[in-house]
Design a protein around this motif. Structure first.
Motif, PDB file in Angstrom:
ATOM      1  N   GLN A 173      -4.406   3.830   6.671  1.00 48.64           N
ATOM      2  CA  GLN A 173      -4.985   5.176   6.684  1.00 48.64           C
ATOM      3  C   GLN A 173      -4.251   5.854   7.600  1.00 48.64           C
ATOM      4  O   GLN A 173      -4.147   7.235   7.126  1.00 48.64           O
ATOM      5  CB  GLN A 173      -6.139   4.759   7.638  1.00 48.64           C
ATOM      6  CG  GLN A 173      -7.426   4.031   6.796  1.00 48.64           C
ATOM      7  CD  GLN A 173      -7.982   4.454   5.569  1.00 48.64           C
ATOM      8  OE1 GLN A 173      -7.679   5.605   5.021  1.00 48.64           O
ATOM      9  NE2 GLN A 173      -8.906   3.759   5.165  1.00 48.64           N
TER      10      GLN A 173
ATOM     11  N   MET B  45     -13.745  -4.230   3.101  1.00 49.58           N
ATOM     12  CA  MET B  45     -13.350  -5.227   4.164  1.00 49.58           C
ATOM     13  C   MET B  45     -14.177  -6.475   4.001  1.00 49.58           C
ATOM     14  O   MET B  45     -15.282  -6.525   3.518  1.00 49.58           O
ATOM     15  CB  MET B  45     -13.158  -4.745   5.704  1.00 49.58           C
ATOM     16  CG  MET B  45     -12.482  -3.951   5.953  1.00 49.58           C
ATOM     17  SD  MET B  45     -12.142  -3.871   7.837  1.00 49.58           S
ATOM     18  CE  MET B  45     -10.774  -4.749   7.924  1.00 49.58           C
TER      19      MET B  45
ATOM     20  N   ALA C 105       0.760  -1.331  -0.010  1.00 41.67           N
ATOM     21  CA  ALA C 105       0.087  -0.009  -0.138  1.00 41.67           C
ATOM     22  C   ALA C 105       0.716   1.185   0.062  1.00 41.67           C
ATOM     23  O   ALA C 105       0.557   2.441  -0.547  1.00 41.67           O
ATOM     24  CB  ALA C 105      -0.866  -0.063   1.162  1.00 41.67           C
TER      25      ALA C 105
ATOM     26  N   LEU D  35      -8.440  -0.401  -1.436  1.00 42.18           N
ATOM     27  CA  LEU D  35      -8.016  -1.819  -0.853  1.00 42.18           C
ATOM     28  C   LEU D  35      -9.199  -2.654  -0.699  1.00 42.18           C
ATOM     29  O   LEU D  35     -10.348  -2.357  -0.088  1.00 42.18           O
ATOM     30  CB  LEU D  35      -7.224  -1.601   0.377  1.00 42.18           C
ATOM     31  CG  LEU D  35      -5.877  -1.495   0.647  1.00 42.18           C
ATOM     32  CD1 LEU D  35      -5.174  -0.253   0.074  1.00 42.18           C
ATOM     33  CD2 LEU D  35      -5.359  -1.778   2.061  1.00 42.18           C
TER      34      LEU D  35
ATOM     35  N   CYS E  15      -5.525  -1.774   8.152  1.00 39.14           N
ATOM     36  CA  CYS E  15      -6.470  -0.705   7.811  1.00 39.14           C
ATOM     37  C   CYS E  15      -5.922   0.620   8.798  1.00 39.14           C
ATOM     38  O   CYS E  15      -5.733   1.602   7.959  1.00 39.14           O
ATOM     39  CB  CYS E  15      -7.891  -1.099   8.257  1.00 39.14           C
ATOM     40  SG  CYS E  15      -9.062   0.249   7.564  1.00 39.14           S
TER      41      CYS E  15
ATOM     42  N   ALA F 281     -12.505   1.427   7.441  1.00 43.78           N
ATOM     43  CA  ALA F 281     -13.106   0.830   6.348  1.00 43.78           C
ATOM     44  C   ALA F 281     -14.415   1.509   5.871  1.00 43.78           C
ATOM     45  O   ALA F 281     -15.064   2.267   6.820  1.00 43.78           O
ATOM     46  CB  ALA F 281     -13.574  -0.674   6.768  1.00 43.78           C
TER      47      ALA F 281
ATOM     48  N   LEU G 194      -9.816  -6.024   1.514  1.00 51.08           N
ATOM     49  CA  LEU G 194      -8.904  -6.537   2.612  1.00 51.08           C
ATOM     50  C   LEU G 194      -9.890  -7.393   3.414  1.00 51.08           C
ATOM     51  O   LEU G 194     -10.674  -7.069   4.051  1.00 51.08           O
ATOM     52  CB  LEU G 194      -8.604  -5.144   3.342  1.00 51.08           C
ATOM     53  CG  LEU G 194      -7.548  -5.316   4.568  1.00 51.08           C
ATOM     54  CD1 LEU G 194      -6.411  -5.797   4.639  1.00 51.08           C
ATOM     55  CD2 LEU G 194      -7.764  -3.905   5.326  1.00 51.08           C
TER      56      LEU G 194
ATOM     57  N   THR H  65     -14.603   8.373   7.917  1.00 50.71           N
ATOM     58  CA  THR H  65     -14.119   7.844   6.812  1.00 50.71           C
ATOM     59  C   THR H  65     -14.893   8.490   5.626  1.00 50.71           C
ATOM     60  O   THR H  65     -15.968   9.326   5.961  1.00 50.71           O
ATOM     61  CB  THR H  65     -14.720   6.205   6.670  1.00 50.71           C
ATOM     62  OG1 THR H  65     -15.876   6.399   6.877  1.00 50.71           O
ATOM     63  CG2 THR H  65     -14.056   5.486   7.890  1.00 50.71           C
TER      64      THR H  65
ATOM     65  N   VAL I 217     -11.267   1.645   1.639  1.00 57.83           N
ATOM     66  CA  VAL I 217     -11.090   0.050   2.021  1.00 57.83           C
ATOM     67  C   VAL I 217     -12.501  -0.839   1.883  1.00 57.83           C
ATOM     68  O   VAL I 217     -13.530  -0.276   2.757  1.00 57.83           O
ATOM     69  CB  VAL I 217     -10.641  -0.057   3.282  1.00 57.83           C
ATOM     70  CG1 VAL I 217     -10.264  -1.519   3.754  1.00 57.83           C
ATOM     71  CG2 VAL I 217      -9.263   0.613   3.640  1.00 57.83           C
TER      72      VAL I 217
END
Length: 237
Positions: free
Chosen positions: A77, A86, A50, A58, A73, A104, A60, A167, A84
């Protein structure tokens, strides 16, 4: 499919999964959609990839050798904000909330269809593009609701003068609610506005993001209207 491939062109996706059957299937599907794909099978190599490759997104898995997806994560980040998605083998809401809490943007439980995963990736990247466009466009003054301040231009949120880290998805959800304060927005409306989904299959995703958002800005600020949806309130008024 052509429009999906155009959207995916030149976009980089890092897929982090230790199950080779799954990682190969995900990589093949995303490459067919026009994405550049790299893979990693453990926590340390995921963080290194990354940092060096600078992916746009991502995918993940939570359960990884080295250290788990939640720690990956956090570290990714902290280095650079990146959307992301997940993945987990456990359909556990606590896991979901923890994942959302560490940065995420979306969450899928195994088993899942590759078609749905690809659709989620496209939606997350479109949301990032919309956010970049919004940040470059002059908007009106920041939204204030009591001691809650939402700054569109800087994409910053403050509660009581203190910055709150959200986020990209949480920010978009809050903005959507804040544009109509005290108005009840249905889960379906929120799915359409924030996630670009047109069906009701993702209502649990809305609920989980609302819970994560409440933990960050205060539970009393978001009112639940059972069977309908949510409204943003001013608890000091």
């Amino acid at each position: 499919m052509d429009s999906a491939q155009t959207t995916g062109a030149q976009r980089r996706v890092l897929v982090v999964e230790d199950d080779q059957t799954i990682v190969q299937a995900i990589a093949a599907r995303l490459q067919a959609e026009g994405f550049q794909v790299r893979t990693a099978s453990d926590g340390p190599s995921a963080v290194d990839a990354a940092h060096s490759w600078q992916p746009d997104l991502l995918v993940l898995d939570v359960m990884l050798p080295g250290y788990d997806g939640l720690e990956v994560c956090r570290r990714v980040q902290a280095d650079r904000p990146v959307p992301v998605l997940m993945l987990t083998a456990r359909d556990d809401e606590t896991d979901m909330l923890v994942g959302l809490g560490v940065g995420a943007d979306d969450y899928m439980t195994k088993p899942f269809s590759m078609r749905e995963l690809a659709a989620r990736v496209h939606v997350l990247l479109r949301r990032v593009e919309r956010a970049a466009d919004a940040a470059s466009t002059v908007r009106g003054a920041s939204i204030h609701l009591g001691d809650l301040e939402i700054d569109h231009t800087q994409r910053r949120v403050r509660v009581g003068g203190s910055d709150v880290h959200l986020t990209p998805t949480e920010f978009e959800l809050l903005v959507c609610l804040a544009h109509q304060p005290r108005a009840v927005l249905s889960r379906e409306q929120l799915l359409a506005e924030v996630w670009d989904w047109t069906d009701a299959s993702g209502t649990r995703t809305v609920d989980s993001h609302v819970k994560a958002l409440r933990r960050k800005i205060g539970a009393e600020r978001i009112r639940t209207v059972h069977g309908v949806g949510y409204a943003l309130e001013n608890p000091t008024s």
